[in-house]
Structures are given as structure tokens and as C-alpha cells.
Design a protein around this motif. Structure first.
Motif, PDB file in Angstrom:
ATOM      1  N   LEU A 171       0.703  -1.349  -0.191  1.00 50.29           N
ATOM      2  CA  LEU A 171      -0.039   0.106  -0.139  1.00 50.29           C
ATOM      3  C   LEU A 171       0.574   1.377   0.219  1.00 50.29           C
ATOM      4  O   LEU A 171       0.733   2.337  -1.018  1.00 50.29           O
ATOM      5  CB  LEU A 171      -1.298   0.077   1.745  1.00 50.29           C
ATOM      6  N   TRP A 172       1.695   0.985   0.809  1.00 47.61           N
ATOM      7  CA  TRP A 172       2.855   2.261   0.908  1.00 47.61           C
ATOM      8  C   TRP A 172       3.417   2.483  -1.049  1.00 47.61           C
ATOM      9  O   TRP A 172       3.955   3.610  -0.947  1.00 47.61           O
ATOM     10  CB  TRP A 172       3.796   1.950   2.094  1.00 47.61           C
ATOM     11  N   SER A 210       0.988   4.305  -2.859  1.00 46.02           N
ATOM     12  CA  SER A 210       0.825   5.660  -2.397  1.00 46.02           C
ATOM     13  C   SER A 210       1.802   6.714  -2.464  1.00 46.02           C
ATOM     14  O   SER A 210       1.640   7.598  -2.680  1.00 46.02           O
ATOM     15  CB  SER A 210       0.040   5.722  -1.168  1.00 46.02           C
TER      16      SER A 210
END
Lengths: 276, 348
Positions: free
Chosen positions: A23-24, A27
Motif C-alpha cells: 500500500l505504501w 501510494s
């Protein structure tokens, strides 16, 4: 049953990590470097106008390059992560060791003598809640040496848990065991080392474990204030460089080293723990 | 009178209380001979453990003194070994190391191998072998732990062994086997032993003499009951000894009905009733034997019958006290009186 449980735990841990990093990564899109950098941009070090949180891949890349050569020294503002951590560890262990030298005998005394406990308790109660960093200005003024001052700050923050736990452990030694020492005509020193110390050792080592944890928390802040070397200085220096990749990398390193310190004392505690 | 090996002279223990002070026990005087096994029985709170701690040197009496081989006991010493009820083993040391701790303290000059061999000898004596000696106390059963504690006490070869309810925390079966071990070791070593117990049968099995304490506060030692049952004794066969039940009934009768009536608190109304000196000696087994061989002398039976109701019904403490004090001097008569209730038990 137990084995399969721990395997499941590993699987959950790893998948949580993967999801989090994924996810990091998603993003934080990589910088668009289609055009050649202008002269202005080159002068600005190729930095973006807007600072970004780096992606995990960048951090892993930095970690690999830093850890493959941890002890390089290219001047005061560019030292390897190993050197910085080494300085911090040196300060923590020195301050912690000095604190142990004072706290253990004093704790013994307080634990053995209710009178001394009552006499010293007010001082301990007042001094204990003081943030160790509050001592820094005074230490700098009196000691006139930033290096020694940071060691002093570590000393003053790690002394209290050790002192209190030692006193508590010694005072709590079962009367039966002290009677065993008495009926065997042991002298005061023999009683202290053969009966009271082993009996109180688990409590004392728990105090030491708390102390080293606090010391490792405090050293980062102390080095940010004092500067020069150490992991705390490194974090702050990289912040000033706006190198967030290095900041995050050093944050992780602080965590890893802190964990190792804790593990070392936990296994030492396990060595002296006994079952009643 | 020859001085005893261990002499306890008018011992008393008092604690400051809200009003004046609380006397736990007073006028406790008795002697123990070398090689004698003496048990003390009494209800909780009568100060048995305090007496033992005074003998050990762990506690100081408010009054009186303890002489061992003519020397005053002051502070703990290695010549007096102790086994506590809760074992008091050092939990971070193995069984062997616990015994070695005592042996090394007793003979500081000994080499490590000698200390080890000596300790192993005593551990084997109490039946700890096959690797059990290397285990920590937490890994041993309660019985095993108490064996280690006994080995530690015996290994320092004390002149006097003090046992503070050593088997109190053990189950009945384990207790039995360790009692056997203790009997065997005591027979071998001729150890002088002073032991606290709550168990009447245990006392009869082990002791040469049983001291009976009245209830606290102001407890005293009322009687010294001689256990005249031949040694070697065995747990299985001792109950068939004709002396066994007379002694047992006497002890139980004391604990159930007489210990309260004889207690100092009940006695305090009569000042100067002065139970100075050693407790009177009672020998229920001998009395029972004498009585039955003489064909039930009318005197004894008569006494038994006439005295029985006053004990059983317990008209009041004062009655029992006056009865006991009036009989305190007449030794022969006293015996038959004391054996009164027991005769009934035997004849049944």
C-alpha cells in the motif's frame, strides 16, 4: 499444535508486512524524471519542489547500500550507519554501566535497611520523574563537555529503574532463605552474594532491562540536542538534508538495535530466573 | 541431677500488646538428652515454633535461657541443623548444590570434591539418586524436596536437629515413607532431635518423649509423655504394641479436652500457682502395662472412673486446673490417674 500456531503467526506477520509495504509503495509514485534537469534543478540537488515520503523500495535500496558499507567515514557529516550506531551504543552502555555501578550497591543498601529506604525515598521520588533531558543544560554547564554530558543524561535516566528494582528485589527476598543463610553461619558478604543476590537477581535484571530500554529512547533525543555523532544526530542531520529516506532507514535501525538490547537483557534474565 | 545435654530454663516469650503485653508462653523448662528424640505437640498459637526458633537461635526469648552442652545458645549456629515445614531450599540451586551449600558452610576448608562426595552420601541416604540430585527444587515433588532439606540438615552433622513440622505439607503416603527414612537415619546416627508435629501417630512412631503444650496465650508445657515402646519401631507393627493405644488416647485426650483447661490463661486467676521446673513425667504405656499385669488395681480403676466425668464433661477450666495441681506432686498416684481414660480404651 503449538508449532502450527507459530507458523500461522509467521504467515500473518509476513502478509501484514507485505500488505503494508504494498500500500505504501502504491501510494508513493516514483518521481517523474522524463525531462532532463535544468541547471536550477541541478543546483537544488535534483530535489522536488515538494518533499515526498519515499517509497519502501527506495528505503530498501538505501538500506542495502548503507549496510553493505556501514563503517565508512567521509567527514563529520557523512559517516556510515555503523559508526553512528556505534557511538550511540558506546554512550548508552557507558552511562548504563556507571548507573549500574551506583544503583546496584545502593539498591542493596536500601533493600536491606528499612531506615535507609525511608531516608532516601523522598530524594528518589523527586528525582525519578524528572525528564533526563532536563538535566542537559546543567550537565553541559558543569561538565563543559557535550560527549560526557550525554553519557550523564543516560546515567541519570537509567539509574532509577535499576535502583528501585534492586531495592524491591532485595527487600522481597524470602525470610526463609535469609534464615537458611543465618543458620549456616554465613557472613554478611556471603549472605549477600550466595543468597540475596541470586534470590533478587530476576527482579534486578528486570530493572536493568527497563533501564536499557529507557536509555536507548533517551540517547536519540540527547544526541539530537548535542550533535556531532550518534544515531540521534544522524536522524536530525538527515532531516536537515531533507533526506527522508535516510530518516526512515535510521528510524528502523534504532528499532532494530533497541530490540537487540532488550533481547540481550531478556536472555540474561532468563539465565537467572528460578522457579519457586 | 545431671545437667541435660540441652537445657531449656524458664523460657518465656512476650509481645507488646494494646494493653500491657501478651504472653505467648512462659515457664517453659525441659531438658533433652544426647541421642534423644523429643516431639512437642500443642494447638496452633501455643508458641511451639517460637520455642524451636529460640533453640535455633533465630529468635530471642523474652525470658529464660537455653543451654546446649553447658553453653548458652545465642544466635544461629551450624551445630544446630533445622528443617522447616516449607523446605526452605534455595530454588536456584540443584538438590545436590543445596546440600553442598550447607556442607561447604560447615567445613569451609574442604575441597570441592570432598564437599560433593559428602553431600552425595547424604542425598543417597534419604533416597535421592538417579539424576534427581541434579534437579532444581521446583522439578522435585514435595516429598523429594523435604528429603533434600533433611539431607542438608543431616549432612552438616549437627549436634541438635530441629524439625519444624517437616511433614506437615506432605500427603499421608509420602509422609509415611519419609518417616521411615528418618527413623532409619536416626537409628544409624543417634541424632538428637527436637521436632514439632501436629500428628499424634507421627510423634509416637518417632519420639522417645512427647512434650504436651497447653493452649496459648500463656501456654506452658504441661506434661512430658514417655513413649516406652521398644525400638526398632515400624510403622506397620507399632499399632499392635500394647503401649500404643494408651499413649495415643492419652495424647488425644490431652489435645481435645485438657489442653484448654490447663492453659495459663485459665490459670491466671490463681496467682503464684507457679509451675516452675520441668513438666511432670507421664508414662501411659507403662501405666497400662502395670495396671493390666496387676489385674486392674482397684485404685487405678476407681480413679479412672471417678475422674473420667470431670474430663469428659468439662465442668469448667478451674476444676481441671485444681485437679491437675493437686496431683502434680504425687507421682505414682498421678500416673494411674492419667492412665485412667486409657485403661478403658485398652479394656474395650
Amino acid at each position: 499444535m503449538l508449532k502450527s500456531d507459530s507458523w500461522r503467526a509467521v504467515i500473518v506477520s509476513v502478509s501484514l508486512l507485505v500488505i503494508f509495504l504494498g500500500l505504501w509503495q502504491l501510494s508513493t509514485p516514483a518521481p517523474q524524471a522524463e525531462e532532463a534537469l535544468s541547471e536550477y534543478e541541478l543546483l537544488m540537488g535534483g530535489a522536488d519542489q515538494e518533499a515526498r515520503v519515499p517509497s519502501p523500495s527506495e528505503i530498501i535500496g538505501l538500506a542495502i547500500s548503507e549496510l553493505s558499507n556501514p563503517f565508512y567515514d567521509a567527514g563529520p557529516n557523512d559517516k556510515g550507519i555503523g559508526i553512528q550506531l556505534g557511538w550511540s551504543l558506546y554512550r548508552v552502555l557507558t552511562g548504563f554501566g556507571l548507573a549500574a555501578l551506583i544503583a546496584l550497591p545502593l539498591g542493596f543498601l536500601i533493600g536491606m535497611s528499612p531506615m535507609m529506604y525511608k531516608a532516601l525515598n523522598p530524594f528518589i521520588q523527586v528525582l525519578k520523574p524528572i525528564s533526563p533531558l532536563a538535566w542537559m543544560p546543567l550537565a553541559l554547564f558543569i561538565i563543559k563537555d557535550s560527549e560526557t554530558s550525554s553519557i550523564f543524561v543516560i546515567f541519570i535516566c537509567s539509574i532509577w529503574p535499576m535502583l528501585i528494582n534492586t531495592a524491591f528485589g532485595v527487600a522481597g527476598v524470602r525470610k526463609d532463605w535469609v534464615n537458611v543463610a543465618r543458620t549456616h553461619e554465613l557472613g554478611p558478604m556471603q549472605t549477600a552474594f550466595q543468597v540475596i543476590l541470586p534470590a533478587a537477581a530476576p527482579t534486578i535484571l528486570t530493572g536493568m532491562r527497563i533501564s536499557i530500554g529507557i536509555a536507548w529512547l533517551v540517547i536519540v533525543a540527547a544526541e539530537m540536542l548535542v550533535g556531532g555523532t550518534g544515531i540521534g544526530y544522524y536522524v536530525w542531520n538527515e532531516w536537515n538534508n531533507l533526506d527522508l529516506t535516510s530518516v526512515i532507514f535510521s528510524i528502523l535501525m534504532i528499532g532494530v538495535v533497541g530490540m537487540l538490547l532488550d533481547l540481550a537483557l531478556a536472555s540474561a534474565t532468563r539465565l537467572v530466573t528460578y522457579q519457586e | 541431677m545431671n545437667p541435660h545435654f540441652l537445657e531449656i530454663k524458664s523460657l518465656a516469650k512476650r509481645f507488646p500488646a494494646k494493653q500491657g503485653e501478651l504472653t505467648v508462653f512462659e515457664d517453659v523448662s525441659f531438658g533433652i538428652e544426647k541421642g534423644e528424640f523429643v516431639c512437642i505437640i500443642g494447638h496452633s498459637g501455643c508458641g511451639k515454633s517460637t520455642i524451636l526458633n529460640v533453640l535455633a537461635g533465630l529468635d530471642a526469648p523474652s525470658d529464660g535461657e537455653v543451654l546446649m552442652a553447658g553453653k548458652e545458645v545465642r544466635g544461629p549456629a551450624l551445630e544446630r541443623g533445622i528443617v522447616f515445614q516449607n523446605y526452605s531450599l534455595l530454588p536456584w540451586r540443584s538438590a545436590l548444590s543445596n546440600v553442598m551449600f550447607g556442607v561447604a558452610a560447615r567445613w569451609p576448608g574442604w575441597s570441592k570434591t570432598r564437599v560433593r562426595e559428602h553431600s552425595l552420601k547424604y542425598l543417597h541416604m534419604v533416597g535421592l539418586k538417579d539424576g534427581a540430585e541434579q534437579r532444581k527444587p521446583a522439578q522435585l515433588s514435595g516429598g523429594m524436596r523435604q528429603r533434600v532439606a533433611i539431607a542438608r540438615a543431616f549432612a552438616i552433622e549437627p549436634k541438635l536437629l530441629l524439625l519444624d513440622e517437616p511433614f506437615g505439607a506432605l500427603d499421608a503416603l509420602t509422609r509415611g515413607t519419609i518417616q521411615d527414612e528418618l527413623l532409619k537415619i536416626c537409628a544409624e546416627t543417634h541424632q538428637t532431635v527436637f521436632m514439632i508435629t501436629h500428628d499424634v501417630d507421627e510423634a509416637i512412631l518417632l519420639a522417645d518423649r512427647i512434650l504436651l503444650m497447653t493452649n496459648g496465650p500463656q501456654a506452658r508445657i504441661a506434661e512430658s509423655v514417655r513413649v516406652s515402646i521398644e525400638r526398632p519401631r515400624e510403622r506397620g507393627s507399632i499399632v499392635h504394641d500394647p503401649g500404643y493405644y494408651p499413649i495415643r488416647t492419652h495424647l488425644v485426650d490431652f489435645l481435645v479436652s485438657r489442653s484448654h483447661g490447663l492453659s495459663g490463661s485459665a490459670n491466671s486467676g490463681a496467682p503464684g500457682s507457679g509451675h516452675q521446673g520441668p513438666p511432670r513425667i507421664v508414662d501411659p504405656a507403662e501405666a497400662a502395662r502395670g495396671a493390666s499385669s496387676l489385674g486392674s488395681p482397684s485404685n487405678a480403676i476407681g480413679n479412672a472412673v471417678s475422674n473420667r466425668p470431670s474430663h469428659a464433661i468439662g465442668k469448667g477450666p478451674s476444676n481441671a486446673v485444681s485437679h491437675s495441681t493437686s496431683n502434680a506432686n504425687g507421682a505414682t498416684d498421678d500416673r494411674s490417674v492419667e492412665s485412667g481414660p486409657l485403661l478403658r480404651a485398652v479394656n474395650l
